[in-house]
Design an enzyme around this catalytic site. Structure first.
Site, PDB file in Angstrom:
ATOM      1  N   ALA A   1       0.825  -1.100  -0.059  1.00 54.04           N
ATOM      2  CA  ALA A   1       0.084   0.013  -0.075  1.00 54.04           C
ATOM      3  C   ALA A   1       0.834   1.242   0.057  1.00 54.04           C
ATOM      4  O   ALA A   1       1.337   1.747   1.335  1.00 54.04           O
ATOM      5  CB  ALA A   1      -0.940  -0.038   1.253  1.00 54.04           C
ATOM      6  N   GLY A   2       1.042   1.743  -1.182  1.00 54.94           N
ATOM      7  CA  GLY A   2       2.206   2.862  -1.273  1.00 54.94           C
ATOM      8  C   GLY A   2       1.255   4.322  -1.302  1.00 54.94           C
ATOM      9  O   GLY A   2       0.174   4.293  -1.178  1.00 54.94           O
TER      10      GLY A   2
ATOM     11  N   ILE B   1      -1.792   1.116  -4.625  1.00 57.22           N
ATOM     12  CA  ILE B   1      -1.850  -0.219  -4.037  1.00 57.22           C
ATOM     13  C   ILE B   1      -1.786  -1.387  -4.926  1.00 57.22           C
ATOM     14  O   ILE B   1      -2.540  -1.472  -5.858  1.00 57.22           O
ATOM     15  CB  ILE B   1      -3.097  -0.354  -3.100  1.00 57.22           C
ATOM     16  CG1 ILE B   1      -3.354   0.956  -2.140  1.00 57.22           C
ATOM     17  CG2 ILE B   1      -3.079  -1.666  -2.311  1.00 57.22           C
ATOM     18  CD1 ILE B   1      -4.850   0.816  -1.619  1.00 57.22           C
ATOM     19  N   LYS B   2      -0.627  -1.989  -4.670  1.00 56.76           N
ATOM     20  CA  LYS B   2      -0.228  -3.154  -5.579  1.00 56.76           C
ATOM     21  C   LYS B   2      -0.463  -4.450  -4.894  1.00 56.76           C
ATOM     22  O   LYS B   2      -0.177  -4.562  -3.807  1.00 56.76           O
ATOM     23  CB  LYS B   2       1.337  -3.047  -5.928  1.00 56.76           C
ATOM     24  CG  LYS B   2       1.542  -2.334  -6.981  1.00 56.76           C
ATOM     25  CD  LYS B   2       1.824  -0.613  -6.641  1.00 56.76           C
ATOM     26  CE  LYS B   2       2.531  -0.404  -5.612  1.00 56.76           C
ATOM     27  NZ  LYS B   2       2.930   0.942  -5.171  1.00 56.76           N
TER      28      LYS B   2
ATOM     29  N   GLU C   1       8.978  -2.194   3.987  1.00 50.56           N
ATOM     30  CA  GLU C   1       9.036  -1.871   2.896  1.00 50.56           C
ATOM     31  C   GLU C   1      10.406  -2.242   1.829  1.00 50.56           C
ATOM     32  O   GLU C   1      10.239  -2.985   0.940  1.00 50.56           O
ATOM     33  CB  GLU C   1       8.570  -0.474   2.487  1.00 50.56           C
ATOM     34  CG  GLU C   1       8.232  -0.214   1.087  1.00 50.56           C
ATOM     35  CD  GLU C   1       8.012   1.339   0.998  1.00 50.56           C
ATOM     36  OE1 GLU C   1       7.568   1.751   2.171  1.00 50.56           O
ATOM     37  OE2 GLU C   1       7.801   1.667  -0.093  1.00 50.56           O
TER      38      GLU C   1
ATOM     39  N   GLY D   1       8.060   9.306 -10.013  1.00 47.46           N
ATOM     40  CA  GLY D   1       6.586   9.483 -10.469  1.00 47.46           C
ATOM     41  C   GLY D   1       5.723  10.513 -10.068  1.00 47.46           C
ATOM     42  O   GLY D   1       5.116  11.185 -10.713  1.00 47.46           O
TER      43      GLY D   1
ATOM     44  N   MET E   1       6.606  13.471  -8.960  1.00 49.76           N
ATOM     45  CA  MET E   1       6.917  14.650  -9.684  1.00 49.76           C
ATOM     46  C   MET E   1       6.548  14.910 -11.164  1.00 49.76           C
ATOM     47  O   MET E   1       6.375  15.854 -11.609  1.00 49.76           O
ATOM     48  CB  MET E   1       8.697  14.938  -9.582  1.00 49.76           C
ATOM     49  CG  MET E   1       9.290  16.099 -10.341  1.00 49.76           C
ATOM     50  SD  MET E   1      11.003  16.405  -9.702  1.00 49.76           S
ATOM     51  CE  MET E   1      11.320  17.290 -11.395  1.00 49.76           C
TER      52      MET E   1
ATOM     53  N   TYR F   1      -3.436  10.631 -15.295  1.00 49.69           N
ATOM     54  CA  TYR F   1      -2.062   9.864 -15.527  1.00 49.69           C
ATOM     55  C   TYR F   1      -1.936   9.357 -16.906  1.00 49.69           C
ATOM     56  O   TYR F   1      -1.027   9.772 -17.751  1.00 49.69           O
ATOM     57  CB  TYR F   1      -1.808   8.861 -14.640  1.00 49.69           C
ATOM     58  CG  TYR F   1      -0.538   8.206 -14.799  1.00 49.69           C
ATOM     59  CD1 TYR F   1       0.826   8.858 -14.363  1.00 49.69           C
ATOM     60  CD2 TYR F   1      -0.567   6.921 -15.385  1.00 49.69           C
ATOM     61  CE1 TYR F   1       1.842   8.096 -14.515  1.00 49.69           C
ATOM     62  CE2 TYR F   1       0.903   6.379 -15.644  1.00 49.69           C
ATOM     63  CZ  TYR F   1       1.985   7.053 -15.119  1.00 49.69           C
ATOM     64  OH  TYR F   1       3.113   6.394 -15.327  1.00 49.69           O
TER      65      TYR F   1
HETATM   66  P1  ADP Z   1       4.117   4.031  -4.526  1.00 50.26           P
HETATM   67  O1  ADP Z   1       4.491   2.926  -3.915  1.00 50.26           O
HETATM   68  O2  ADP Z   1       4.831   5.243  -3.994  1.00 50.26           O
HETATM   69  O3  ADP Z   1       2.521   4.163  -4.831  1.00 50.26           O
HETATM   70  P2  ADP Z   1       4.581   3.342  -7.416  1.00 50.26           P
HETATM   71  O4  ADP Z   1       5.654   2.101  -7.724  1.00 50.26           O
HETATM   72  O5  ADP Z   1       3.098   2.642  -7.147  1.00 50.26           O
HETATM   73  O6  ADP Z   1       4.888   4.100  -6.057  1.00 50.26           O
HETATM   74  O7  ADP Z   1       4.403   4.597  -8.393  1.00 50.26           O
HETATM   75  C1  ADP Z   1       3.771   5.531  -8.310  1.00 50.26           C
HETATM   76  C2  ADP Z   1       3.830   6.305  -9.837  1.00 50.26           C
HETATM   77  O8  ADP Z   1       3.273   5.682 -10.533  1.00 50.26           O
HETATM   78  C3  ADP Z   1       2.965   7.745  -9.768  1.00 50.26           C
HETATM   79  O9  ADP Z   1       3.688   8.847  -9.085  1.00 50.26           O
HETATM   80  C4  ADP Z   1       2.758   7.721 -11.322  1.00 50.26           C
HETATM   81  O10 ADP Z   1       4.088   8.295 -11.972  1.00 50.26           O
HETATM   82  C5  ADP Z   1       2.719   6.118 -11.775  1.00 50.26           C
HETATM   83  N1  ADP Z   1       1.293   5.467 -12.228  1.00 50.26           N
HETATM   84  C6  ADP Z   1       1.446   4.588 -13.083  1.00 50.26           C
HETATM   85  N2  ADP Z   1       0.009   4.304 -13.082  1.00 50.26           N
HETATM   86  C7  ADP Z   1      -0.647   5.064 -12.599  1.00 50.26           C
HETATM   87  C8  ADP Z   1      -2.160   5.367 -12.341  1.00 50.26           C
HETATM   88  N3  ADP Z   1      -2.775   4.635 -12.930  1.00 50.26           N
HETATM   89  N4  ADP Z   1      -2.516   6.316 -11.765  1.00 50.26           N
HETATM   90  C9  ADP Z   1      -1.709   7.282 -11.113  1.00 50.26           C
HETATM   91  N5  ADP Z   1      -0.349   7.164 -11.147  1.00 50.26           N
HETATM   92  C10 ADP Z   1       0.455   6.225 -11.751  1.00 50.26           C
END
Ligand code: ADP
Length: 267
Positions: A7-8, A12-13, A70, A121, A123, A137
């Site tokens: 959950a970033g 959220i992956k 993490e 990302g 930025m 996005y």
């Molecule tokens: P975190 O764990 O910090 O959430 P991620 O690895 O998931 O980081 O990366 C977040 C970045 O991915 C965003 O800042 C954006 O640049 C990019 N991104 C890719 N797909 C999307 C999406 N569908 N919506 C928003 N951002 C996205």
């Protein structure tokens, strides 16, 4: 059934493993309640969490979830992916380009954080919005792909104007540094501005990464993170710049799920 969830800050992956089959999905971090509803449907599932919003997600779900740090989770996930790809690495840098960027050195079974940068990302999304007013996005990255930053960025060769350069002429001397030289003759489009913003992020991320690679004598830089999704331009900048600076870039398919997969494997 097992769930590994990272959950970033932005996304959220989720990695789900069931009967030896692995599936990947992602949600916006603002949709954390939706993810909780999904988990409520499987009260008997084993759940492993990681990431900045892990503790909040835990407060919304019935399972007593495993939690991991993490960086440890991401490392475990990368090692799992590399093994499955039959591409084991002994001494390497991994760079996680998420909302922000975190850089790590791996030697054998040990990882340590080697640094980071606020260029990432987040930025691209924030600066992209300020430059163009576009907050979606996919629209933003599709537009950036059509851009050209040649009239915006100042390269070493522009400064030396045909003279012999002490470092490769194609290196960027100053991101956005050519604007005041070209502003009378060039109309910069939104696409051009976005391409330049992505160029600045990609080159910053790469520069910090290769400095770490040099410090630790590593040949490979493994790049992961959702920032590369739908953003071939960022991938191209990072790949070419890493090669230009004398190192080997390696992108892992589904690498943005490393944290989610890793916390599941650590459970
Ligand atoms: P975190 O764990 O910090 O959430 P991620 O690895 O998931 O980081 O990366 C977040 C970045 O991915 C965003 O800042 C954006 O640049 C990019 N991104 C890719 N797909 C999307 C999406 N569908 N919506 C928003 N951002 C996205």
């Amino acid at each position: 059934m097992k769930f590994g969830i990272d959950a970033g800050g932005t996304l959220i992956k989720i990695v789900k493993e069931e009967n030896g089959e692995r599936t990947f999905s992602k949600y916006l971090s603002t949709e954390v309640e939706t993810v909780a509803e999904l988990l409520q449907q499987y009260p008997d599932a084993e759940v492993a969490l990681t990431g900045g919003k892990a503790t909040y997600l835990q407060s919304l779900i019935p399972q007593d979830a495993f939690q991991s740090i993490e960086f440890d989770a991401t490392f475990k996930g990368i090692q799992t992916f590399l093994e499955q790809l039959n591409h084991p690495l002994e001494n390497y840098i991994f760079t996680n380009v998420g909302t922000g960027t975190s850089i790590h050195h791996v030697k054998g079974e040990v990882q340590e954080r080697a640094g980071g940068t606020g260029a990432g990302g987040g930025m691209i999304q924030g600066l992209g919005y300020l430059l163009t007013g576009e907050a979606d996005y996919e629209t933003l990255t599709a537009l950036a792909a059509k851009g050209d930053r040649d009239d915006i960025d100042l390269k070493v060769k522009h400064i030396y104007k045909g003279d012999k350069t002490p470092i490769p002429g194609e290196l960027t001397a100053a991101n956005f540094g050519r604007v005041l030289h070209t502003k009378e003759t060039v109309q910069y489009t939104d696409a051009d501005k976005l391409a330049a913003a992505i160029g600045a992020v990609g080159e910053t991320v790469t520069t910090v990464s290769i400095h770490a690679a040099r410090e630790f004598g590593a040949e490979y830089v493994v790049y992961i993170g959702s920032s590369f999704l739908s953003n071939e331009l960022l991938k191209k900048v990072v790949m070419n710049y890493t090669v230009l600076r004398g190192f080997k870039p390696y992108f892992i398919e589904n690498g943005e799920y490393s944290g989610a997969l890793g916390t599941l494997k650590l459970m």
